[in-house]
Motif scaffolding. Sequence first.
Motif, PDB file in Angstrom:
ATOM      1  N   ALA A  76     -10.046   1.660 -14.822  1.00  0.00           N
ATOM      2  CA  ALA A  76      -9.093   0.985 -15.703  1.00  0.00           C
ATOM      3  C   ALA A  76      -8.871  -0.460 -15.253  1.00  0.00           C
ATOM      4  N   GLN A  77      -8.581  -1.322 -16.221  1.00  0.00           N
ATOM      5  CA  GLN A  77      -8.324  -2.729 -15.938  1.00  0.00           C
ATOM      6  C   GLN A  77      -6.834  -2.953 -15.657  1.00  0.00           C
ATOM      7  N   MET A  78      -6.551  -3.815 -14.703  1.00  0.00           N
ATOM      8  CA  MET A  78      -5.177  -4.186 -14.403  1.00  0.00           C
ATOM      9  C   MET A  78      -5.004  -5.686 -14.635  1.00  0.00           C
ATOM     10  N   PRO A  79      -3.831  -6.109 -15.080  1.00  0.00           N
ATOM     11  CA  PRO A  79      -3.581  -7.543 -15.227  1.00  0.00           C
ATOM     12  C   PRO A  79      -3.403  -8.205 -13.859  1.00  0.00           C
ATOM     13  N   SER A  80      -3.276  -9.523 -13.863  1.00  0.00           N
ATOM     14  CA  SER A  80      -3.079 -10.283 -12.632  1.00  0.00           C
ATOM     15  C   SER A  80      -1.791 -11.090 -12.729  1.00  0.00           C
ATOM     16  N   TYR A  81      -1.254 -11.427 -11.576  1.00  0.00           N
ATOM     17  CA  TYR A  81      -0.055 -12.261 -11.543  1.00  0.00           C
ATOM     18  C   TYR A  81      -0.439 -13.724 -11.695  1.00  0.00           C
ATOM     19  N   THR A  82       0.243 -14.421 -12.571  1.00  0.00           N
ATOM     20  CA  THR A  82      -0.086 -15.811 -12.881  1.00  0.00           C
ATOM     21  C   THR A  82       0.047 -16.701 -11.651  1.00  0.00           C
ATOM     22  N   LYS A  83       1.084 -16.499 -10.855  1.00  0.00           N
ATOM     23  CA  LYS A  83       1.338 -17.373  -9.709  1.00  0.00           C
ATOM     24  C   LYS A  83       0.293 -17.228  -8.614  1.00  0.00           C
ATOM     25  N   THR A  84      -0.101 -16.003  -8.317  1.00  0.00           N
ATOM     26  CA  THR A  84      -0.989 -15.763  -7.169  1.00  0.00           C
ATOM     27  C   THR A  84      -2.430 -15.484  -7.554  1.00  0.00           C
ATOM     28  N   GLY A  85      -2.655 -15.012  -8.773  1.00  0.00           N
ATOM     29  CA  GLY A  85      -3.992 -14.609  -9.186  1.00  0.00           C
ATOM     30  C   GLY A  85      -4.352 -13.222  -8.711  1.00  0.00           C
ATOM     31  N   ASN A  86      -3.460 -12.589  -7.958  1.00  0.00           N
ATOM     32  CA  ASN A  86      -3.716 -11.240  -7.452  1.00  0.00           C
ATOM     33  C   ASN A  86      -3.539 -10.209  -8.558  1.00  0.00           C
ATOM     34  N   LYS A  87      -4.373  -9.183  -8.500  1.00  0.00           N
ATOM     35  CA  LYS A  87      -4.243  -8.109  -9.474  1.00  0.00           C
ATOM     36  C   LYS A  87      -2.995  -7.288  -9.192  1.00  0.00           C
ATOM     37  N   VAL A  88      -2.410  -6.784 -10.272  1.00  0.00           N
ATOM     38  CA  VAL A  88      -1.302  -5.850 -10.125  1.00  0.00           C
ATOM     39  C   VAL A  88      -1.819  -4.627  -9.376  1.00  0.00           C
ATOM     40  N   PRO A  89      -1.135  -4.180  -8.326  1.00  0.00           N
ATOM     41  CA  PRO A  89      -1.639  -3.032  -7.556  1.00  0.00           C
ATOM     42  C   PRO A  89      -1.583  -1.739  -8.359  1.00  0.00           C
ATOM     43  N   TRP A  90      -2.392  -0.781  -7.944  1.00  0.00           N
ATOM     44  CA  TRP A  90      -2.313   0.553  -8.550  1.00  0.00           C
ATOM     45  C   TRP A  90      -0.917   1.124  -8.302  1.00  0.00           C
ATOM     46  N   PRO A  91      -0.471   2.011  -9.147  1.00  0.00           N
ATOM     47  CA  PRO A  91       0.898   2.519  -9.011  1.00  0.00           C
ATOM     48  C   PRO A  91       1.193   3.181  -7.665  1.00  0.00           C
ATOM     49  N   ASP A  92       0.179   3.742  -7.029  1.00  0.00           N
ATOM     50  CA  ASP A  92       0.402   4.403  -5.743  1.00  0.00           C
ATOM     51  C   ASP A  92       0.157   3.473  -4.564  1.00  0.00           C
ATOM     52  N   ASN A  93      -0.031   2.170  -4.841  1.00  0.00           N
ATOM     53  CA  ASN A  93      -0.239   1.194  -3.768  1.00  0.00           C
ATOM     54  C   ASN A  93       0.857   0.133  -3.716  1.00  0.00           C
ATOM     55  N   THR A  94       1.942   0.362  -4.394  1.00  0.00           N
ATOM     56  CA  THR A  94       3.014  -0.634  -4.437  1.00  0.00           C
ATOM     57  C   THR A  94       3.928  -0.503  -3.217  1.00  0.00           C
ATOM     58  N   ILE A  95       4.596  -1.608  -2.910  1.00  0.00           N
ATOM     59  CA  ILE A  95       5.565  -1.599  -1.803  1.00  0.00           C
ATOM     60  C   ILE A  95       6.719  -0.659  -2.133  1.00  0.00           C
ATOM     61  N   VAL A  96       7.110  -0.639  -3.392  1.00  0.00           N
ATOM     62  CA  VAL A  96       8.200   0.238  -3.832  1.00  0.00           C
ATOM     63  C   VAL A  96       7.863   1.691  -3.521  1.00  0.00           C
ATOM     64  N   LEU A  97       6.638   2.092  -3.835  1.00  0.00           N
ATOM     65  CA  LEU A  97       6.256   3.489  -3.613  1.00  0.00           C
ATOM     66  C   LEU A  97       6.165   3.799  -2.121  1.00  0.00           C
ATOM     67  N   GLN A  98       5.702   2.826  -1.347  1.00  0.00           N
ATOM     68  CA  GLN A  98       5.609   3.041   0.094  1.00  0.00           C
ATOM     69  C   GLN A  98       6.991   3.314   0.684  1.00  0.00           C
ATOM     70  N   LYS A  99       7.987   2.616   0.183  1.00  0.00           N
ATOM     71  CA  LYS A  99       9.357   2.834   0.650  1.00  0.00           C
ATOM     72  C   LYS A  99       9.855   4.217   0.227  1.00  0.00           C
ATOM     73  N   LEU A 100       9.527   4.612  -1.014  1.00  0.00           N
ATOM     74  CA  LEU A 100       9.965   5.914  -1.504  1.00  0.00           C
ATOM     75  C   LEU A 100       9.280   7.043  -0.760  1.00  0.00           C
ATOM     76  N   ASN A 101       8.087   6.765  -0.258  1.00  0.00           N
ATOM     77  CA  ASN A 101       7.279   7.803   0.390  1.00  0.00           C
ATOM     78  C   ASN A 101       7.704   8.057   1.841  1.00  0.00           C
ATOM     79  N   LYS A 102       8.601   7.211   2.353  1.00  0.00           N
ATOM     80  CA  LYS A 102       9.034   7.368   3.741  1.00  0.00           C
ATOM     81  C   LYS A 102      10.008   8.539   3.869  1.00  0.00           C
TER      82      LYS A 102
END
Length: 525
Positions: free
Chosen positions: A499-525
């Motif tokens: 699947a294709q993911m969009p990118s952030y305009t400011k950084t050019g980085n791709k939006v991370p997969w849903p299971d690779n976000t900082i938010v999820l890492q915090k929830l997974n602790k």
Amino acid sequence: MKIYSKYFYLILVLLFTNIFIACKSSFNKFKKTATTQPNIILFMVDDMGWQDTSVPFWKEKTNFNKTYHTPNMERLASEGMKFTQAYATPVCTPTRVSLISGMNAARHRVTNWTFKRGVSMVAPPKELQMPLWNLNGAQPTDSIERSVHITPLPQLLKNKGYKTIHVGKAHFGAIGTPSANPLTLGFDINIGGHAAGQPASYYGTDSFKNKRSKEKIWDVPGLEKYHGKDIFLTEVLTIEAINAVDKAVNQKKPFYLYMSHYAVHTPLQGDPRYESKYLAQGLHPTEAKYASLIEGMDKSLGDLMDYLDKKGIANNTIILFMSDNGGLSAVARGGTKHTHNKPLSSGKGAVHEGGIREPMLVKWPGVTKENSTTNSFVIIEDFFPTILEMAHISNYQTIQKVDGQSFTPILKGNNLNTNSRALFWHYPNNWGPTGPGIGASSTVRKDDWKLIYYHINQQFELFNIKNDIGETTNLAYKNNHKTVELAKLLGNYLRSVNAQMPSYTKTGNKVPWPDNTIVLQKLNK
């Protein structure tokens, strides 16, 4: 006496011979009927919400069900099966491509609506850059840039002897590409279909054109004999559909009719046969127009069913009724935004239930139990293998990988745990309007749980749909375990289909997969 006895035995022999011939004839007739390919009608409505009908698809009848008048949908429901949890995508072209290809939108990458070749019709939000999605649609060839090459459903049916008839909205591919014309996708006949996703006008007196605009690309093609006449587009398409079907019947060919109405899409122009009735009920003028579009669509369904009865072919004709996305609510409607599909949240363009849950009915004579209801999950790509199975077509070859699963077992009344299956939506695009559930996102539904991952801010929404059909209470940050579980399921699926993911305009980085976000890492602790 011997003479009489001789004649008696002769009469008995003749009698039993006739009985045997009659029985054999009846058996052969039955055998022929049992193996004959059925006629199939897929009745697709544009932008029709789950509540835009007098048929209740919830546990109770709502005020919307009491407002709209759809007696022929009621008739179809009484003769077939009602699906209370049938899903499409949030907007039209992705749904139609999934239907004709059997692919999930995350895989076919036609993730937003198409129109002009090489042009994304909606600009991205400031924060995101859209991926290079397939903005030219689905194509029968691999020679078109930014498109998905498919073996279309109508072509497979045509190859097996079906007369394939397209009527109304197409919206499969961009202007100037092959699939702008449905004839390139396996249809024998095209009536009124082209690249546009809405009509310029519903009025014959306008010649189905917007007379205030010099641009002709929205004009409904091929209906010149009705130009200048006082007739509504929904009625014209129905007349032409019946004429086309009648020719197929006279040729003794099974037919596949894709009855794809432009109604109830904008422009919200009143059907003069019904509008005054809703104004008299006190509806907002815009809502009276909308309700009249619905009732005109319902009359079309009734006219087709009446024709089948008149020709004596109703018992060998399957009817599937579906909408391509939820009811419009964010713009162009009367009253309060995002309320037109209540108890569902939001509407067209949203991954909340109001944007993706559809009114679906199926009548399969001799198979579906009359006046039955199922709560089993189905999604739009499931129509592809289902229709082929209905047509007794197996061992077919497709260029694309088919994601859909046949729902014929559900229609046959088999008790399958289909709700344990995960459903996926992927919309890495911008629809334009704002509202609940609207925006670039990826979504999974598994059992009663639904997780939405918003690309722009990497935030999650988690709902228990069974307990909270209106998606009012976000449990994502209270039920950490379920959020993590579904985010991993969603991430694994998106990666599996590339699947294709969009990118952030400011950084050019791709939006991370849903299971690779900082938010999820915090929830997974």
